[in-house]
Scaffold this active site. Structure first.
Site, PDB file in Angstrom:
ATOM      1  N   TYR A 150       0.474  -1.484  -0.063  1.00 44.04           N
ATOM      2  CA  TYR A 150      -0.106  -0.396  -0.135  1.00 44.04           C
ATOM      3  C   TYR A 150       1.334   1.182   0.084  1.00 44.04           C
ATOM      4  CZ  TYR A 150      -3.703   2.978   0.284  1.00 44.04           C
ATOM      5  OH  TYR A 150      -5.175   3.660   0.469  1.00 44.04           O
ATOM      6  N   GLY A 151      -0.279   2.255  -1.056  1.00 44.70           N
ATOM      7  CA  GLY A 151       1.004   3.694  -1.058  1.00 44.70           C
ATOM      8  C   GLY A 151       2.710   3.930  -0.224  1.00 44.70           C
ATOM      9  N   GLY A 152       2.016   4.848   0.387  1.00 43.75           N
ATOM     10  CA  GLY A 152       3.501   5.238   1.217  1.00 43.75           C
ATOM     11  C   GLY A 152       4.467   4.285   2.337  1.00 43.75           C
ATOM     12  N   HIS A 171       7.203  17.998   3.819  1.00 42.75           N
ATOM     13  CA  HIS A 171       6.004  17.560   3.587  1.00 42.75           C
ATOM     14  C   HIS A 171       5.177  18.393   3.166  1.00 42.75           C
ATOM     15  CE1 HIS A 171       2.706  14.083   5.370  1.00 42.75           C
ATOM     16  NE2 HIS A 171       2.807  14.827   4.014  1.00 42.75           N
ATOM     17  N   SER A 218      -1.084  14.275   7.056  1.00 47.28           N
ATOM     18  CA  SER A 218      -1.433  13.585   6.682  1.00 47.28           C
ATOM     19  C   SER A 218      -2.597  13.784   6.158  1.00 47.28           C
ATOM     20  CB  SER A 218      -0.387  11.593   6.597  1.00 47.28           C
ATOM     21  OG  SER A 218       1.016  11.686   5.858  1.00 47.28           O
ATOM     22  N   CYS A 260      -4.417  16.122   6.002  1.00 43.68           N
ATOM     23  CA  CYS A 260      -5.288  17.270   6.762  1.00 43.68           C
ATOM     24  C   CYS A 260      -5.407  18.657   5.644  1.00 43.68           C
ATOM     25  CB  CYS A 260      -3.818  17.929   7.727  1.00 43.68           C
ATOM     26  SG  CYS A 260      -4.087  16.472   9.221  1.00 43.68           S
ATOM     27  N   GLY A 261      -5.531  18.428   4.173  1.00 44.07           N
ATOM     28  CA  GLY A 261      -5.094  19.084   3.483  1.00 44.07           C
ATOM     29  C   GLY A 261      -4.361  19.478   1.879  1.00 44.07           C
ATOM     30  N   LYS A 262      -3.124  19.422   2.360  1.00 46.15           N
ATOM     31  CA  LYS A 262      -2.635  19.375   1.365  1.00 46.15           C
ATOM     32  C   LYS A 262      -3.172  19.873  -0.258  1.00 46.15           C
ATOM     33  CE  LYS A 262       0.477  16.918   2.717  1.00 46.15           C
ATOM     34  NZ  LYS A 262      -0.217  16.126   3.783  1.00 46.15           N
ATOM     35  N   SER A 267      -8.859   5.879   1.116  1.00 49.77           N
ATOM     36  CA  SER A 267      -8.882   5.290   0.305  1.00 49.77           C
ATOM     37  C   SER A 267      -8.308   6.406  -1.115  1.00 49.77           C
ATOM     38  CB  SER A 267     -10.417   5.341  -0.803  1.00 49.77           C
ATOM     39  OG  SER A 267     -11.535   5.996  -0.389  1.00 49.77           O
ATOM     40  N   ARG A 268      -7.584   6.366  -2.074  1.00 49.95           N
ATOM     41  CA  ARG A 268      -6.956   6.790  -3.126  1.00 49.95           C
ATOM     42  C   ARG A 268      -7.223   6.776  -4.165  1.00 49.95           C
ATOM     43  NH1 ARG A 268      -3.324  10.414   0.374  1.00 49.95           N
ATOM     44  NH2 ARG A 268      -3.654   9.498   2.699  1.00 49.95           N
ATOM     45  N   PHE A 307     -11.644  24.947   2.301  1.00 47.53           N
ATOM     46  CA  PHE A 307     -12.098  25.280   0.848  1.00 47.53           C
ATOM     47  C   PHE A 307     -11.319  25.929   0.485  1.00 47.53           C
ATOM     48  CE2 PHE A 307     -14.070  21.139   2.813  1.00 47.53           C
ATOM     49  CZ  PHE A 307     -13.601  19.605   2.290  1.00 47.53           C
ATOM     50  N   ASP A 352     -12.205  28.293   0.469  1.00 49.88           N
ATOM     51  CA  ASP A 352     -12.663  29.739   1.454  1.00 49.88           C
ATOM     52  C   ASP A 352     -11.268  29.975   1.532  1.00 49.88           C
ATOM     53  OD1 ASP A 352     -14.674  31.334   0.327  1.00 49.88           O
ATOM     54  OD2 ASP A 352     -15.974  29.718   1.401  1.00 49.88           O
ATOM     55  N   ASN A 353     -10.799  29.120   1.875  1.00 44.29           N
ATOM     56  CA  ASN A 353      -9.435  29.286   2.359  1.00 44.29           C
ATOM     57  C   ASN A 353      -8.405  30.411   1.204  1.00 44.29           C
ATOM     58  OD1 ASN A 353      -9.470  27.618   4.431  1.00 44.29           O
ATOM     59  ND2 ASN A 353      -8.594  25.797   3.189  1.00 44.29           N
TER      60      ASN A 353
HETATM   61  N1  LIG Z   1     -13.821  21.109   7.209  1.00 44.47           N
HETATM   62  C1  LIG Z   1     -12.533  21.320   5.795  1.00 44.47           C
HETATM   63  N2  LIG Z   1     -12.146  19.746   5.354  1.00 44.47           N
HETATM   64  C2  LIG Z   1     -10.839  19.639   4.434  1.00 44.47           C
HETATM   65  C3  LIG Z   1      -9.585  21.211   3.798  1.00 44.47           C
HETATM   66  N3  LIG Z   1      -9.190  20.873   2.855  1.00 44.47           N
HETATM   67  C4  LIG Z   1      -9.218  19.225   3.196  1.00 44.47           C
HETATM   68  N4  LIG Z   1     -10.197  19.251   3.778  1.00 44.47           N
HETATM   69  C5  LIG Z   1     -10.526  17.366   4.179  1.00 44.47           C
HETATM   70  O1  LIG Z   1      -9.698  17.039   4.567  1.00 44.47           O
HETATM   71  C6  LIG Z   1      -9.419  15.270   4.445  1.00 44.47           C
HETATM   72  C7  LIG Z   1      -7.580  15.353   3.102  1.00 44.47           C
HETATM   73  O2  LIG Z   1      -7.566  16.761   2.255  1.00 44.47           O
HETATM   74  P1  LIG Z   1      -6.626  16.164   1.649  1.00 44.47           P
HETATM   75  O3  LIG Z   1      -6.209  18.045   0.778  1.00 44.47           O
HETATM   76  O4  LIG Z   1      -6.447  14.685   1.146  1.00 44.47           O
HETATM   77  O5  LIG Z   1      -5.185  16.400   2.723  1.00 44.47           O
HETATM   78  P2  LIG Z   1      -3.256  15.730   2.365  1.00 44.47           P
HETATM   79  O6  LIG Z   1      -2.989  16.892   3.593  1.00 44.47           O
HETATM   80  O7  LIG Z   1      -2.888  15.830   1.029  1.00 44.47           O
HETATM   81  O8  LIG Z   1      -3.081  14.462   2.341  1.00 44.47           O
HETATM   82  P3  LIG Z   1      -2.149  13.662   2.315  1.00 44.47           P
HETATM   83  O9  LIG Z   1      -1.737  13.241   1.099  1.00 44.47           O
HETATM   84  O10 LIG Z   1      -2.238  11.998   3.429  1.00 44.47           O
HETATM   85  O11 LIG Z   1      -1.275  13.703   2.557  1.00 44.47           O
HETATM   86  C8  LIG Z   1      -9.959  15.613   2.858  1.00 44.47           C
HETATM   87  O12 LIG Z   1     -11.183  14.539   3.831  1.00 44.47           O
HETATM   88  C9  LIG Z   1     -10.585  16.406   2.571  1.00 44.47           C
HETATM   89  O13 LIG Z   1     -11.638  16.283   2.841  1.00 44.47           O
HETATM   90  C10 LIG Z   1     -10.631  22.201   4.832  1.00 44.47           C
HETATM   91  O14 LIG Z   1     -10.507  23.206   4.042  1.00 44.47           O
HETATM   92  N5  LIG Z   1     -11.730  22.265   5.708  1.00 44.47           N
HETATM   93  O1  LIG Z   2       1.981   8.143   1.921  1.00 46.46           O
HETATM   94  C1  LIG Z   2       0.898   7.534   2.010  1.00 46.46           C
HETATM   95  O2  LIG Z   2       0.225   6.021   2.116  1.00 46.46           O
HETATM   96  C2  LIG Z   2       0.017   8.166   1.817  1.00 46.46           C
HETATM   97  C3  LIG Z   2       0.082   9.427   1.842  1.00 46.46           C
HETATM   98  O3  LIG Z   2       0.063  10.811   1.092  1.00 46.46           O
HETATM   99  C4  LIG Z   2       0.944   9.701   3.605  1.00 46.46           C
HETATM  100  O4  LIG Z   2      -0.179   9.116   4.613  1.00 46.46           O
HETATM  101  O5  LIG Z   2       0.863  11.095   3.566  1.00 46.46           O
HETATM  102 MN   LIG Z   3      -2.352  14.730  -1.005  1.00 46.26          MN
END
Ligand SMILES: Nc1nc2c(ncn2[C@@H]2O[C@H](COP(=O)(O)OP(=O)(O)OP(=O)(O)O)[C@@H](O)[C@H]2O)c(=O)[nH]1
Ligand SMILES: O=C([O-])CC(=O)C(=O)O
Ligand SMILES: [Mn+2]
Length: 607
Positions: A221-223, A250, A272, A274-276, A389-390, A516, A518-519
């Site tokens: 899986y993934g990472g 990161h 991970s 948290c919204g990247k 899920s991804r 989202f 609005d950020n």
């Molecule tokens: N409430 C809220 N939820 C958010 C926001 N941005 C992202 N999310 C939610 O947070 C979850 C993760 O968002 P991603 O943008 O995929 O997070 P990531 O940091 O890229 O995650 P990794 O790929 O695991 O590193 C998703 O379910 C999003 O819908 C936001 O501004 N507000």
């Molecule tokens: O590494 C993974 O499996 C998925 C990912 O992007 C993270 O967890 O930050």
């Molecule tokens: Mn991501």
């Protein structure tokens, strides 16, 4: 080729001795039935995915909905990174630091050799030459992944630049490559039928930082398995970066253009899930501001000739969290996915051969096949897609991809955001008082755990620079590296640092900020702070917006609601201090003095 060379190596497309001898050594250890040298071509991808469909690992999606796309369903016990089983095996335990699991390298090698012995029996061993970052970078960072998973090959083709061109360049330049060995740990005895997702209950994700090598066992899986990503581009690269004077982080990176057509590049470190990815693909809800994507997960930064901090995205694809990614929240990601050429893992299937996950559409389908292959209806009382899920999609399918993504020298970074998932305490946005104060914000970043890693969800933990699971060496040394390296940059051009929190809750339990698109309002405020144009309230933790200083045009929020998102709460912060002290105490002597001073200063200001 020497006469004594292993028969399996006949026809190898290379004469590069360091590679041949490593491949030979691995083949002797793991005993695969055959070796396949990955060329990265389309024909090869077609053949591999056909085979994966025949094996039941992949389900071909309806090409009218998602052309050239597939869904994979993992073993239910192999759905996320396994941090408990992730190791940094430096020669000295001290160099792994308190944030990593450690084992003495030769002891670990003995253990791994036992596990890998015969682990590819009955399978094909794939050799995947890859480069993280640009092939024509000044100092390209090469790797070769050996894997017995065709799913890994197909996914690596999306996530990195792989194949013949890379192999040629490695040979021509006599290059060092990171040997990255992966096995799902499920050998097949003669006549034994395979399963759709082979893996092993025992998992080991191991890094040897001095040797710059990776051994990953038991997970597909993934990472855990796409070794160019977290294992190389963060854990091993962070060690290279320490030694060579750069930063492997990161972070997402986005290009923001103001109505006056001025360009600002913003990097942001969030843990991970948290919204990247969402911020990197943001659709601004404010007039005249434009966002373009540069990267969504990993950013490599170094100082340029004028002491400016420059960033590149070493990846070629998105490995994005599916749940919550929808036409309402992230239409840009949805458009990229809809172009096809994607592999989905652990999402649900619709009856017409498409995919679905929680949050994809407002309307919930009446019937689905869930990620575990069971019938699903909205009454099921369980999510249809796994929370981790991804979607795995080529980055150049993003319409809003910035042209600078292709520039080997990257872009100058003007602002850095650190952010986490906190229900309380952390305001929507806080500008750091100084650069050192900004590093303090990163060093003390905290977040509730998510489904991206195995284990409990929702537990607040410190996650320095969102790198807790990814720092390949001692965490105190890592923070020292940030402090020392930035002292070499042009002070006037250092990015401004902000702490953000999209996840603060109201008293009623809802999100205090719509998030989202609005950020973009927060991004605008940050840029206006850099330009000295926006108002702020000075608080003990830094500068937070006055409600009037945020562009709230078209936003359906009362001033009280905005206040709930942006306010600084002295009581909550006083309650935060013991946790900060405890956190810093864990570093022992290796914490930079400037950070200890920052904490003392904060305590004084809080009174
Ligand atoms: N409430 C809220 N939820 C958010 C926001 N941005 C992202 N999310 C939610 O947070 C979850 C993760 O968002 P991603 O943008 O995929 O997070 P990531 O940091 O890229 O995650 P990794 O790929 O695991 O590193 C998703 O379910 C999003 O819908 C936001 O501004 N507000
Ligand atoms: O590494 C993974 O499996 C998925 C990912 O992007 C993270 O967890 O930050
Ligand atoms: Mn991501």
């Amino acid at each position: 080729m020497g006469a004594t060379r292993l028969r399996l190596l006949e026809g190898a497309p290379t004469t590069y001795e360091p590679l041949l001898s490593w491949v030979e050594e691995v083949a002797e250890l793991t005993q695969p039935d055959r070796i396949h040298w990955v060329d990265g071509s389309e024909a090869e991808y077609r053949k591999l995915t056909d085979e994966l469909v025949a094996a039941g690992t992949l389900t071909r999606l309806n090409p009218d909905l998602f052309p050239n796309s597939f869904a994979a369903f993992s073993d239910p016990a192999d759905v996320a990174r396994v941090e408990e089983q992730t190791f940094i095996c430096s020669r000295n335990e001290r160099d792994a630091g308190f944030t990593n699991n450690w084992m003495e390298p030769s002891e670990m090698k003995t253990k791994l050799k036992g596990l890998f012995s015969g682990s590819m029996r009955g399978r094909t061993m794939y050799v995947i030459p890859f480069v993280m970052g640009h092939l024509d970078a000044e100092d390209p960072k090469f790797g070769v992944e050996i894997s017995d998973s065709a799913y890994v090959v197909a996914s690596m083709r999306i996530m990195a630049r792989i194949g013949t061109d890379v192999l040629k360049k490695i040979e021509e330049t006599n290059a060092f490559f990171v040997p990255a060995l992966h096995s799902v740990g499920a050998p097949l005895e003669p006549g034994q039928a395979d399963v759709p997702w082979p893996c092993n209950p025992e998992k080991w994700i191991v890094h040897f930082p001095e040797e710059r090598s990776i051994w990953s066992y038991g997970s597909g899986y993934g990472g855990n398995a796409l070794l160019g990503k977290k294992c190389y581009a963060l854990r091993i690269a962070s060690v290279m970066a320490r030694d060579e004077g750069w930063l492997a982080e990161h972070m997402l990176i986005l290009k923001l253009t103001s109505p006056e057509k001025k360009v600002y590049n913003v990097a942001a470190a969030f843990p991970s899930a948290c919204g990247k990815t969402n911020l990197a693909l943001l659709d601004p809800t404010i007039e005249g501001w434009k966002v373009e994507t540069l990267g969504d997960d990993i950013t490599w930064m170094r100082f340029g000739k004028e002491g400016e901090l420059r960033a590149v995205n070493p990846e070629a694809g998105l490995f994005g969290v599916a749940p919550g990614t929808g036409w309402g929240t992230n239409p840009n990601a949805m458009r990229a996915i809809a172009k096809g050429n994607s592999i989905f893992t652990n999402v649900a299937l619709t009856d017409d051969g498409g995919v679905w996950w929680e949050g994809m559409t407002e309307e919930v389908p009446e019937h689905l096949t869930d990620w575990q292959g069971n019938e699903w209806t909205p009454e099921a009382g369980r999510p249809a897609a796994h929370p981790n899920s991804r979607f795995c999609t080529p980055i150049d399918q993003i319409d809003m991809l910035a042209p600078e993504y292709f520039a080997p020298n990257g872009v100058e970074v003007h602002a850095i955001l650190f952010g986490g998932r906190r229900k309380t305490t952390i305001p929507l946005v806080t500008q750091s008082r100084t650069w050192a104060n900004g590093i303090f914000m990163g060093a003390t970043l905290s977040s509730e755990t998510t489904a991206a890693a195995a284990g409990a969800v929702g537990v607040v933990r410190r996650d320095p620079m969102a790198m807790l699971p990814f720092i390949g060496y001692d965490a105190g040394d890592y923070l020292n590296h940030w402090v020392r390296l930035s002292a070499k940059g042009n002070a006037a051009r250092l990015p401004k640092i902000f702490l953000v929190n999209w996840f603060r809750r109201t008293k009623d339990g809802g999100f205090a900020w719509p998030g989202f698109g609005d950020n973009s309002r927060v991004l605008k405020w940050a840029i206006e702070r850099i330009e000295g144009a926006a108002d702020a309230v000075e608080t003990p933790i830094g500068f937070v917006p006055t409600p009037e200083s945020l562009d709230l045009d078209g936003l359906d929020m009362t001033p009280e609601q905005v206040e709930e998102a942006v306010h600084f709460d002295a009581d909550e912060w006083r309650a935060e201090v013991p946790g900060l002290e405890e956190w810093f105490a864990r570093f022992g002597g290796s914490l930079p003095l400037s950070l200890t001073n920052e904490l003392e200063g904060l305590k004084k200001r809080l009174g």
